[in-house]
Design a protein around this motif. Structure first.
Motif, PDB file in Angstrom:
ATOM      1  N   PHE A  95      24.499   9.966 -67.836  1.00 58.11           N
ATOM      2  CA  PHE A  95      25.226   9.009 -68.669  1.00 58.11           C
ATOM      3  C   PHE A  95      26.725   9.009 -68.380  1.00 58.11           C
ATOM      4  O   PHE A  95      27.429   8.061 -68.721  1.00 58.11           O
ATOM      5  N   ASP A  96      27.229  10.072 -67.721  1.00 58.46           N
ATOM      6  CA  ASP A  96      28.655  10.118 -67.404  1.00 58.46           C
ATOM      7  C   ASP A  96      28.899  11.184 -66.355  1.00 58.46           C
ATOM      8  O   ASP A  96      28.151  12.169 -66.261  1.00 58.46           O
ATOM      9  N   THR A  97      29.951  10.994 -65.579  1.00 57.43           N
ATOM     10  CA  THR A  97      30.342  11.974 -64.576  1.00 57.43           C
ATOM     11  C   THR A  97      31.779  11.736 -64.159  1.00 57.43           C
ATOM     12  O   THR A  97      32.284  10.617 -64.275  1.00 57.43           O
ATOM     13  N   SER A  98      32.395  12.785 -63.663  1.00 63.43           N
ATOM     14  CA  SER A  98      33.740  12.664 -63.095  1.00 63.43           C
ATOM     15  C   SER A  98      33.675  12.563 -61.573  1.00 63.43           C
ATOM     16  O   SER A  98      34.701  12.494 -60.914  1.00 63.43           O
ATOM     17  N   ILE A  99      32.466  12.527 -61.023  1.00 61.87           N
ATOM     18  CA  ILE A  99      32.256  12.556 -59.581  1.00 61.87           C
ATOM     19  C   ILE A  99      31.767  11.189 -59.101  1.00 61.87           C
ATOM     20  O   ILE A  99      30.677  10.741 -59.496  1.00 61.87           O
ATOM     21  N   GLU A 100      32.538  10.527 -58.268  1.00 60.46           N
ATOM     22  CA  GLU A 100      32.211   9.165 -57.837  1.00 60.46           C
ATOM     23  C   GLU A 100      30.846   9.070 -57.165  1.00 60.46           C
ATOM     24  O   GLU A 100      30.066   8.158 -57.465  1.00 60.46           O
ATOM     25  N   SER A 101      30.526   9.995 -56.258  1.00 65.00           N
ATOM     26  CA  SER A 101      29.243   9.909 -55.553  1.00 65.00           C
ATOM     27  C   SER A 101      28.067  10.011 -56.525  1.00 65.00           C
ATOM     28  O   SER A 101      27.059   9.325 -56.363  1.00 65.00           O
ATOM     29  N   VAL A 102      28.189  10.829 -57.554  1.00 68.84           N
ATOM     30  CA  VAL A 102      27.120  10.960 -58.565  1.00 68.84           C
ATOM     31  C   VAL A 102      27.012   9.670 -59.367  1.00 68.84           C
ATOM     32  O   VAL A 102      25.911   9.197 -59.655  1.00 68.84           O
ATOM     33  N   ALA A 103      28.148   9.077 -59.710  1.00 68.60           N
ATOM     34  CA  ALA A 103      28.140   7.812 -60.446  1.00 68.60           C
ATOM     35  C   ALA A 103      27.438   6.731 -59.625  1.00 68.60           C
ATOM     36  O   ALA A 103      26.616   5.972 -60.149  1.00 68.60           O
ATOM     37  N   ARG A 104      27.750   6.659 -58.345  1.00 69.83           N
ATOM     38  CA  ARG A 104      27.119   5.649 -57.472  1.00 69.83           C
ATOM     39  C   ARG A 104      25.618   5.886 -57.352  1.00 69.83           C
ATOM     40  O   ARG A 104      24.830   4.959 -57.456  1.00 69.83           O
ATOM     41  N   GLU A 105      25.227   7.147 -57.130  1.00 71.26           N
ATOM     42  CA  GLU A 105      23.801   7.488 -56.987  1.00 71.26           C
ATOM     43  C   GLU A 105      22.990   7.148 -58.230  1.00 71.26           C
ATOM     44  O   GLU A 105      21.795   6.899 -58.147  1.00 71.26           O
ATOM     45  N   ASN A 106      23.637   7.168 -59.394  1.00 69.46           N
ATOM     46  CA  ASN A 106      22.931   6.954 -60.656  1.00 69.46           C
ATOM     47  C   ASN A 106      23.229   5.598 -61.294  1.00 69.46           C
ATOM     48  O   ASN A 106      22.940   5.393 -62.474  1.00 69.46           O
ATOM     49  N   ASN A 107      23.797   4.699 -60.510  1.00 73.35           N
ATOM     50  CA  ASN A 107      24.075   3.325 -60.950  1.00 73.35           C
ATOM     51  C   ASN A 107      24.913   3.239 -62.218  1.00 73.35           C
ATOM     52  O   ASN A 107      24.683   2.378 -63.069  1.00 73.35           O
TER      53      ASN A 107
END
Length: 183
Positions: A95-107
């Motif tokens: 539902f949230d992250t400070s990491i761009e790659s994780v945000a992209r991977e999880n839409n």
């Protein structure tokens, strides 16, 4: 009867009426028990191990270290901490992250957001209780998985895509701390 006594009796009767309407499924105790059961079921299906752990048996709050830095740099209230994190629900949804790659991977990526480590002053109540409580027992350089009952998160309030009374999982990477003015 005087007006004060009538007012008092009215308030007492109103309070009794409200408490009679409280759903036994909505009490803090029943929500905590549901959360603890959900966390136990999650861990039975998704075991998490590490070199160290902290478990509060009463609340179900857990911190499972993935990496120990042995830096000896424990934060205290007033210190500024820097943390990368990934927040998940027990169903695995990020539902949230400070990491761009994780945000992209999880839409969940947003063009309007800077994906940088979260920086906050410990002990000021700027974040949910469980997040701050976990950081308070970690050393700078540690990485840990934190699993918390909803009472340590957003409680009965929905928060964006997080439903009310949701236990939460945070993967925390405690990057650094800067000593603040000590009380």
């Amino acid at each position: 009867m005087n007006k004060k006594l009538l007012s008092y009796l009215g308030v007492v009767l109103l309070a009794i009426g409200f408490t009679a309407c409280v759903d036994s499924e909505s009490t803090v105790e029943s929500i905590l028990e549901k959360d603890k059961k959900a966390i136990e079921e999650y861990l039975a299906e998704n075991p998490i191990t590490g070199p160290k752990d902290f478990v509060d048996e009463v609340s179900g709050f857990r911190v499972i270290w993935q990496e120990l830095s042995n830096s000896g740099r424990l934060p205290v209230p007033g210190d500024t901490v820097q943390v990368n994190y990934v927040g998940r629900l027990l169903n695995g949804r990020v539902f949230d992250t400070s990491i761009e790659s994780v945000a992209r991977e999880n839409n969940i990526f947003s063009e309007n957001r800077n994906y940088i480590p979260l920086r906050f002053i410990l002990g000021r109540g700027q974040l949910i209780e469980g997040f701050e409580s976990a950081i308070a027992i970690m050393e700078a350089g540690d990485k840990a998985t934190v699993i918390m009952p909803s009472l340590f998160g957003y409680g009965g309030a929905a928060q964006g895509d997080i439903p009310p009374n949701s236990p939460l999982i945070f993967e925390l990477d405690f990057i650094d701390l800067k000593k603040g003015p000590q009380q």
